[in-house]
Design a protein around this motif. Sequence first.
Motif, PDB file in Angstrom:
ATOM      1  N   LYS A 160     -13.797  -0.494  -1.153  1.00 12.76           N
ATOM      2  CA  LYS A 160     -12.629  -0.088  -0.361  1.00 12.76           C
ATOM      3  C   LYS A 160     -12.854  -0.399   1.109  1.00 12.76           C
ATOM      4  O   LYS A 160     -11.958  -0.894   1.805  1.00 12.76           O
ATOM      5  CB  LYS A 160     -12.366   1.405  -0.546  1.00 12.76           C
ATOM      6  CG  LYS A 160     -11.138   1.901   0.197  1.00 12.76           C
ATOM      7  CD  LYS A 160     -10.900   3.382  -0.068  1.00 12.76           C
ATOM      8  CE  LYS A 160      -9.674   3.882   0.676  1.00 12.76           C
ATOM      9  NZ  LYS A 160      -9.445   5.339   0.438  1.00 12.76           N
ATOM     10  N   ASP A 212       0.842  -1.195   0.000  1.00 17.55           N
ATOM     11  CA  ASP A 212       0.000   0.000   0.000  1.00 17.55           C
ATOM     12  C   ASP A 212       0.876   1.242   0.000  1.00 17.55           C
ATOM     13  O   ASP A 212       1.365   1.674   1.043  1.00 17.55           O
ATOM     14  CB  ASP A 212      -0.912  -0.011   1.236  1.00 17.55           C
ATOM     15  CG  ASP A 212      -1.905   1.142   1.235  1.00 17.55           C
ATOM     16  OD1 ASP A 212      -1.878   1.939   0.289  1.00 17.55           O
ATOM     17  OD2 ASP A 212      -2.692   1.232   2.190  1.00 17.55           O
ATOM     18  N   SER A 250       1.158  -0.309   6.402  1.00 21.34           N
ATOM     19  CA  SER A 250       1.052  -1.462   5.499  1.00 21.34           C
ATOM     20  C   SER A 250       1.710  -1.246   4.146  1.00 21.34           C
ATOM     21  O   SER A 250       1.353  -1.909   3.167  1.00 21.34           O
ATOM     22  CB  SER A 250      -0.418  -1.829   5.305  1.00 21.34           C
ATOM     23  OG  SER A 250      -1.004  -2.242   6.520  1.00 21.34           O
ATOM     24  N   GLN A 302     -10.522  -3.049   3.259  1.00 27.50           N
ATOM     25  CA  GLN A 302      -9.847  -2.647   4.486  1.00 27.50           C
ATOM     26  C   GLN A 302     -10.308  -3.489   5.676  1.00 27.50           C
ATOM     27  O   GLN A 302      -9.510  -3.838   6.545  1.00 27.50           O
ATOM     28  CB  GLN A 302     -10.097  -1.162   4.768  1.00 27.50           C
ATOM     29  CG  GLN A 302      -9.393  -0.219   3.808  1.00 27.50           C
ATOM     30  CD  GLN A 302      -7.882  -0.302   3.903  1.00 27.50           C
ATOM     31  OE1 GLN A 302      -7.318  -0.697   4.923  1.00 27.50           O
ATOM     32  NE2 GLN A 302      -7.192   0.059   2.818  1.00 27.50           N
ATOM     33  N   GLN A 303     -11.593  -3.837   5.706  1.00 27.70           N
ATOM     34  CA  GLN A 303     -12.081  -4.664   6.805  1.00 27.70           C
ATOM     35  C   GLN A 303     -11.509  -6.074   6.717  1.00 27.70           C
ATOM     36  O   GLN A 303     -11.149  -6.679   7.742  1.00 27.70           O
ATOM     37  CB  GLN A 303     -13.609  -4.720   6.798  1.00 27.70           C
ATOM     38  CG  GLN A 303     -14.192  -5.393   8.029  1.00 27.70           C
ATOM     39  CD  GLN A 303     -13.752  -4.730   9.322  1.00 27.70           C
ATOM     40  OE1 GLN A 303     -13.869  -3.507   9.466  1.00 27.70           O
ATOM     41  NE2 GLN A 303     -13.215  -5.515  10.260  1.00 27.70           N
ATOM     42  N   LYS A 330      -8.632  -6.805   5.406  1.00 25.71           N
ATOM     43  CA  LYS A 330      -7.234  -6.672   5.824  1.00 25.71           C
ATOM     44  C   LYS A 330      -7.145  -6.616   7.343  1.00 25.71           C
ATOM     45  O   LYS A 330      -6.286  -7.272   7.951  1.00 25.71           O
ATOM     46  CB  LYS A 330      -6.610  -5.409   5.233  1.00 25.71           C
ATOM     47  CG  LYS A 330      -5.174  -5.177   5.672  1.00 25.71           C
ATOM     48  CD  LYS A 330      -4.643  -3.840   5.204  1.00 25.71           C
ATOM     49  CE  LYS A 330      -4.333  -3.849   3.732  1.00 25.71           C
ATOM     50  NZ  LYS A 330      -3.644  -2.587   3.302  1.00 25.71           N
ATOM     51  N   SER A 331      -8.028  -5.854   7.955  1.00 27.26           N
ATOM     52  CA  SER A 331      -8.032  -5.744   9.416  1.00 27.26           C
ATOM     53  C   SER A 331      -8.251  -7.103  10.057  1.00 27.26           C
ATOM     54  O   SER A 331      -7.537  -7.483  10.992  1.00 27.26           O
ATOM     55  CB  SER A 331      -9.130  -4.769   9.862  1.00 27.26           C
ATOM     56  OG  SER A 331      -9.189  -4.710  11.270  1.00 27.26           O
ATOM     57  N   ALA A 365      -6.274  -0.439   9.565  1.00 23.29           N
ATOM     58  CA  ALA A 365      -7.161  -0.865   8.482  1.00 23.29           C
ATOM     59  C   ALA A 365      -8.619  -0.757   8.887  1.00 23.29           C
ATOM     60  O   ALA A 365      -9.485  -0.394   8.076  1.00 23.29           O
ATOM     61  CB  ALA A 365      -6.829  -2.298   8.068  1.00 23.29           C
ATOM     62  N   SER A 366      -8.920  -1.080  10.151  1.00 24.74           N
ATOM     63  CA  SER A 366     -10.294  -0.970  10.644  1.00 24.74           C
ATOM     64  C   SER A 366     -10.765   0.483  10.604  1.00 24.74           C
ATOM     65  O   SER A 366     -11.909   0.770  10.211  1.00 24.74           O
ATOM     66  CB  SER A 366     -10.375  -1.503  12.080  1.00 24.74           C
ATOM     67  OG  SER A 366     -11.674  -1.381  12.587  1.00 24.74           O
ATOM     68  N   LYS A 396      -9.625   2.808   8.587  1.00 22.99           N
ATOM     69  CA  LYS A 396      -9.807   3.150   7.170  1.00 22.99           C
ATOM     70  C   LYS A 396     -11.112   2.576   6.647  1.00 22.99           C
ATOM     71  O   LYS A 396     -11.804   3.197   5.825  1.00 22.99           O
ATOM     72  CB  LYS A 396      -8.634   2.647   6.345  1.00 22.99           C
ATOM     73  CG  LYS A 396      -7.341   3.420   6.539  1.00 22.99           C
ATOM     74  CD  LYS A 396      -6.241   2.880   5.640  1.00 22.99           C
ATOM     75  CE  LYS A 396      -4.960   3.686   5.805  1.00 22.99           C
ATOM     76  NZ  LYS A 396      -3.857   3.160   4.927  1.00 22.99           N
ATOM     77  N   SER A 397     -11.450   1.366   7.105  1.00 21.80           N
ATOM     78  CA  SER A 397     -12.693   0.728   6.677  1.00 21.80           C
ATOM     79  C   SER A 397     -13.893   1.541   7.135  1.00 21.80           C
ATOM     80  O   SER A 397     -14.859   1.754   6.369  1.00 21.80           O
ATOM     81  CB  SER A 397     -12.777  -0.692   7.235  1.00 21.80           C
ATOM     82  OG  SER A 397     -14.011  -1.284   6.907  1.00 21.80           O
TER      83      SER A 397
END
Length: 515
Positions: free
Chosen positions: A304, A192, A198, A308-309, A311-312, A239-240, A242-243
């Motif tokens: 998106k 990223d 990340s 992101q979720q 990834k989290s 990531a959470s 960002k989600s």
Amino acid sequence: MKKIVCAFAIAAALSTAIFALEVNKNELQTTTSDTIQFENYSGPHAVIETASAITNIGTNLGKEIAADVNNSRTINPSAKYSIIHSVSEPDGDKLDADIFIINSNATVDHIKNLRRILTGYLEAAYSYNHEDADTIATFITVYNAVYRGQLNVFKDKYKTAVQENLTEESVGLSTNWSEWSGRTQIVIPLSDLDGGLSVIDTSVISDENVISQMKETDDKGIDARTNMADLKSREAAEASKKSQEAQKDAVQQKNAAKEAQKTANAAKEAAKADPNNKEKQQNAEQAQKKAVEQKKKAEDASAKASVQQQKSDKKLKESQGEKEQIARDKNKKAALDNLDNENYVNGLVRTDEKNELYGLVKVDSTNGKIIRTSSMKQIRGHTMYIVKNVTVAQEDGSNTVYPAMYITIGGVSGGHSAVKLCLIDTKTLEMQKESTESLSETSPLIQQGGDFYAVVIIDGSYYVGKFDQNLTLKQRSSITVKDNTPISITTKGFLVTASDGKPAVLKTADLTTTW
């Protein structure tokens, strides 16, 4: 992976000096192992660079990349160290990468220093803090060692633009420092480039094979693995967040899409009611186009948020799983941390038959199990003496007092390396200090009282040098000597061979000749 053949010769009489015992063929023990263990040059160096100077090599490369992370380019192609920053259009789930190249004129010879360079690079290029950069650098080196020469593995994981820069002969990192220069392409997976924790794909560099190898080391990689688990936990939180932000944006975009569609529908009705009105027809087309574009924005924002979720969730699961493994491994490691066990003995093992070099091992005398192997594998000759309560200055400016250390001659001549007096911790078996002066490759080492005598090189000539237990040169002989002269203790002084080939006796008090 390489087969490692060890011939163990456990030394006797440790109270005064250590002598390697020769072993016959029946006593040779051969072991085959796929364990990643970096073979570093751990002897003295001709030129000693500071840790900050080494780190700055990577820092300078990183600054170049940070100036434009979104475009591919090559930095310092003909220097000691180069970077290929390879970023290209999306290709499924395949990755972009930085390729760190150790060129043939580079002199790095220890994994610790290679990691320092990578740490400086990650800090400067992608704004990682020092601890995170150091952790990632450790994993990058192990990852590249695990997959050394396995080009197909990299082809499966990375984009075509990355693959085009890799060769089977050089991809990855050899476990032997002598194979690094001119034959190393360290692949750093990029995830990223928008920044944050990340940028580097930590999941790739800490896969099951990498973790398995780290668990095979003396310390089971616990510190680095703990730091990585913590980093992944913070990645999950980032990531959470960002989600959640993307989800809020998705809701706004969806509402905007509904409004745009209402407007488009109204324009369509107006155009339908007046089919000959060109302006109304154009307005309807434009309104529908905007509605489609807005719907796409809403879908992208929702996607998106979902990515992101995911990834989290993934990072959190990895972090929790690794913390559970680490807790189990800590219990196993605790049983091995007591290096003061009265049943443990130290001894020499031959590491280089041709050049007659030795290393140190710590062995459990009750069962022959090797407890620890020193990274110092360039001890010259059989002689080592024990010195007590030695204070050694550390890189951070602090002082460490070692209750017992071995004083010996170690190293090899040529290039960046040198032969010097060395102090080795009797507990960890690692070298902690080296003399400022270089010695003859064939120098003996003699102890007389609290002083130590060896053949020292000064301005290209050879002298008998007198050192204290802190490796400080106190005196040198008044005459030059042969590089391979013995130093024989007599009642009248030291009998040596002068540079003209004639015998000479040196007074113990000041190393002047007696005639």
